[in-house]
Design a protein around this motif. Sequence first.
Motif, PDB file in Angstrom:
ATOM      1  N   ASN A 125       0.816  -1.216   0.000  1.00 21.14           N
ATOM      2  CA  ASN A 125       0.000   0.000   0.000  1.00 21.14           C
ATOM      3  C   ASN A 125       0.856   1.275   0.000  1.00 21.14           C
ATOM      4  O   ASN A 125       0.496   2.269   0.624  1.00 21.14           O
ATOM      5  CB  ASN A 125      -0.943  -0.012   1.197  1.00 21.14           C
ATOM      6  N   ASN A 126       1.996   1.242  -0.717  1.00 17.25           N
ATOM      7  CA  ASN A 126       2.906   2.398  -0.806  1.00 17.25           C
ATOM      8  C   ASN A 126       3.420   2.845   0.554  1.00 17.25           C
ATOM      9  O   ASN A 126       3.564   4.036   0.818  1.00 17.25           O
ATOM     10  CB  ASN A 126       2.261   3.567  -1.547  1.00 17.25           C
ATOM     11  N   ARG A 127       3.694   1.890   1.398  1.00 24.15           N
ATOM     12  CA  ARG A 127       4.284   2.161   2.704  1.00 24.15           C
ATOM     13  C   ARG A 127       5.685   1.548   2.741  1.00 24.15           C
ATOM     14  O   ARG A 127       5.946   0.501   2.183  1.00 24.15           O
ATOM     15  CB  ARG A 127       3.446   1.549   3.818  1.00 24.15           C
ATOM     16  N   LEU A 128       6.568   2.251   3.430  1.00 21.87           N
ATOM     17  CA  LEU A 128       7.934   1.796   3.639  1.00 21.87           C
ATOM     18  C   LEU A 128       8.197   1.813   5.138  1.00 21.87           C
ATOM     19  O   LEU A 128       7.930   2.816   5.805  1.00 21.87           O
ATOM     20  CB  LEU A 128       8.929   2.728   2.922  1.00 21.87           C
ATOM     21  N   VAL A 129       8.708   0.722   5.660  1.00 25.65           N
ATOM     22  CA  VAL A 129       9.073   0.649   7.071  1.00 25.65           C
ATOM     23  C   VAL A 129      10.585   0.439   7.147  1.00 25.65           C
ATOM     24  O   VAL A 129      11.119  -0.498   6.555  1.00 25.65           O
ATOM     25  CB  VAL A 129       8.349  -0.502   7.795  1.00 25.65           C
ATOM     26  N   LEU A 130      11.261   1.343   7.849  1.00 26.09           N
ATOM     27  CA  LEU A 130      12.688   1.208   8.121  1.00 26.09           C
ATOM     28  C   LEU A 130      12.840   0.788   9.575  1.00 26.09           C
ATOM     29  O   LEU A 130      12.325   1.460  10.479  1.00 26.09           O
ATOM     30  CB  LEU A 130      13.427   2.528   7.876  1.00 26.09           C
ATOM     31  N   PHE A 131      13.512  -0.320   9.820  1.00 30.44           N
ATOM     32  CA  PHE A 131      13.679  -0.862  11.169  1.00 30.44           C
ATOM     33  C   PHE A 131      15.034  -0.466  11.740  1.00 30.44           C
ATOM     34  O   PHE A 131      16.038  -0.448  11.029  1.00 30.44           O
ATOM     35  CB  PHE A 131      13.588  -2.395  11.126  1.00 30.44           C
ATOM     36  N   GLN A 137      10.751   1.491  14.581  1.00 26.32           N
ATOM     37  CA  GLN A 137      10.419   1.620  13.163  1.00 26.32           C
ATOM     38  C   GLN A 137      10.175   3.074  12.776  1.00 26.32           C
ATOM     39  O   GLN A 137       9.582   3.826  13.537  1.00 26.32           O
ATOM     40  CB  GLN A 137       9.144   0.851  12.838  1.00 26.32           C
ATOM     41  N   LEU A 138      10.621   3.417  11.568  1.00 29.51           N
ATOM     42  CA  LEU A 138      10.233   4.661  10.916  1.00 29.51           C
ATOM     43  C   LEU A 138       9.262   4.244   9.824  1.00 29.51           C
ATOM     44  O   LEU A 138       9.606   3.438   8.954  1.00 29.51           O
ATOM     45  CB  LEU A 138      11.442   5.352  10.286  1.00 29.51           C
ATOM     46  N   ILE A 139       8.041   4.785   9.838  1.00 32.05           N
ATOM     47  CA  ILE A 139       7.018   4.370   8.879  1.00 32.05           C
ATOM     48  C   ILE A 139       6.721   5.530   7.939  1.00 32.05           C
ATOM     49  O   ILE A 139       6.352   6.623   8.373  1.00 32.05           O
ATOM     50  CB  ILE A 139       5.745   3.900   9.608  1.00 32.05           C
ATOM     51  N   PHE A 140       6.888   5.271   6.630  1.00 29.33           N
ATOM     52  CA  PHE A 140       6.749   6.282   5.578  1.00 29.33           C
ATOM     53  C   PHE A 140       5.610   5.922   4.619  1.00 29.33           C
ATOM     54  O   PHE A 140       5.276   4.760   4.463  1.00 29.33           O
ATOM     55  CB  PHE A 140       8.024   6.352   4.731  1.00 29.33           C
ATOM     56  N   THR A 141       5.074   6.951   3.963  1.00 28.29           N
ATOM     57  CA  THR A 141       4.194   6.743   2.815  1.00 28.29           C
ATOM     58  C   THR A 141       4.878   7.385   1.616  1.00 28.29           C
ATOM     59  O   THR A 141       5.591   8.375   1.744  1.00 28.29           O
ATOM     60  CB  THR A 141       2.803   7.387   3.005  1.00 28.29           C
TER      61      THR A 141
END
Length: 144
Positions: A125-131, A137-141
């Motif tokens: 769903n066009n989400r990026l999670v950086l762990f 977590q950093l959660i991006f759209t």
Amino acid sequence: MTKIFKLLTLLIPVVALMSCGKTATTIVSEKELTGKWQLESVVENNDTTYRPAVKNGMYDVSVTFKDKGELEATSSTNYLTGFYETAQLNAIHVGGDGTERKETSWGNLFVNALPQVNMYDLKSNNRLVLFYNNDSQLIFTRSR
């Protein structure tokens, strides 16, 4: 002696081809990451901090993954440049430099976490999670 020479002339190009280039996984991952991502929330120790309301560009925290491993990022008040490198199994290494003048708490969450990122997950769903830090977590759209 000529048999050994012939064997070596056949073997050297094969070894050279096998040792060059990146894996298909890395190339695909970099292409999927390429683009601008807006930070929506940060999760630390099961506590979620959501993006504050954007006012005059303030609190607009984002990262742009460019081709060839370059990245640009904006924290709440500063601009950062750097690099990223992906590997198989969604491993990622991020580095760079910027300023931290007059940074907000929201910007500090991002600036302090970014160098610690070690894994990523691209959601459908066009989400990026950086762990980072094993449980944060950093959660991006994806930005349009």
